[in-house]
Design an enzyme around this catalytic site. Sequence first.
Site: not given
Length: 449
Positions: A10, A17, A24, A75, A81, A104, A141, A317
Amino acid sequence: MSHELAVIVLAAGKGTRMKSDLHKVLHPIAGHPMLLHLLGAIGEVGVARTVIVAGDRREQIEAALAGTGSEVVVQEPQLGTAHAALQAKAALADFSGLVLVCFGDVPFLAAATVRRLCDALSSGAKVAVLGFRPDDTAAYGRIIADHDGTVRKMVEHKDASHEERAVKLCNSGVIVAHSADMWRLLEAVGNDNAAGEYYLPDVATNAIAEGARVVVVETDETEVMGINSRAELAEAEARWQQRRRRQAMDDGASLIAPETVWFAYDTKLGRDVLVEPNVVFGPGVSVADGVKIRAFCHIEGASLATGVEVGPYARLRPGAVLEEKAKIGNFVEVKKARMGKGAKANHLSYIGDAEVGAGANIGAGTITCNYDGYFKYKTVIGERAFIGSNSALVAPVKIGADAIVAAGSAVTRDVMDGELRIVRGEQLVKPGWADRFHDAMRKKTEKQG
């Protein structure tokens, strides 16, 4: 495992944030996107199919996964979820096996934990969930379970009673079930809760309501830490680096000041490697046995053979290849260049797009002039050649074996084997000129004073 495994990841959250234009789950830890950390670890189990559920910036995820065989679905709208996991059903319509749902932005889920979770279904359970006991239960939870791991109830924090919130066993959100059970239970999830969302833990709740057995497998909090902000990303980086430093030392490398050494996800170190303080490894570095890396070096995309010495204050490099016992000293930069066995560049030089033969010596201040503003050109330096200090080698150019380039030369044409090349303006000598100049200046100063 006795069944094939499909993984649903997911990754549809907006990640607000992070305050970033980058998705993200693509923010890097040790130079590697967190999503790819997760897929790499789970891949050790042997995964038949992988589906990523995306939302915003789907194209970024697709680009990052190019060539991996993972499928991306969307989605839209985002209704929770359970709703997100259900979006993978069409992609897995022909799959029969176990289905694992994970996240993820939880990159450190380990292969061993996935195996334990899947194996928990072999005891007759319909669903297995992953739990943990954090120091701060925060808004997680809760999992209400018996001592044997049988789950009696799953409840979100906002829907939990005071007594349920006192329970320390928390839900990571990671869940596994057989494909037929997973789709049926997902489709039965409702949104009669405080947020009006379709919660993934209700897969377990629905199974319990049917009289099926649901079990919890526990793991450490650090394995299921979610990353939602830059601060949490930095914390994840620190934890990853701490583990990698310990592994490097356990494998036979010496880190003088471990907390100052930063590894990439794929750094390879041999035995008896010495790493002094403040060294940064970027992606793609391979270091053989007995290498010494002095302080304040930055190394990326480079290969170091046995007995090489680098630094201090050196930069390697991508494309830098140092053969056995080559030496790169302080304030030397090497890019897309091969240093032959025993070749040396001890100070203040740039070696780019070059081939340096065994035993060659590059004097201080030497530059391979490899770029004309449009194209890159190659410099080839033969075995045992000696390049004098402050020389400019204007590529494309070849310096022969055993040749000598005199200090201060700007070489624009090939130098033959064993040849001495001097490229300087003629020295002009005026005896006594400086004495006469000083005398004249002193007299002028006296008159003005």
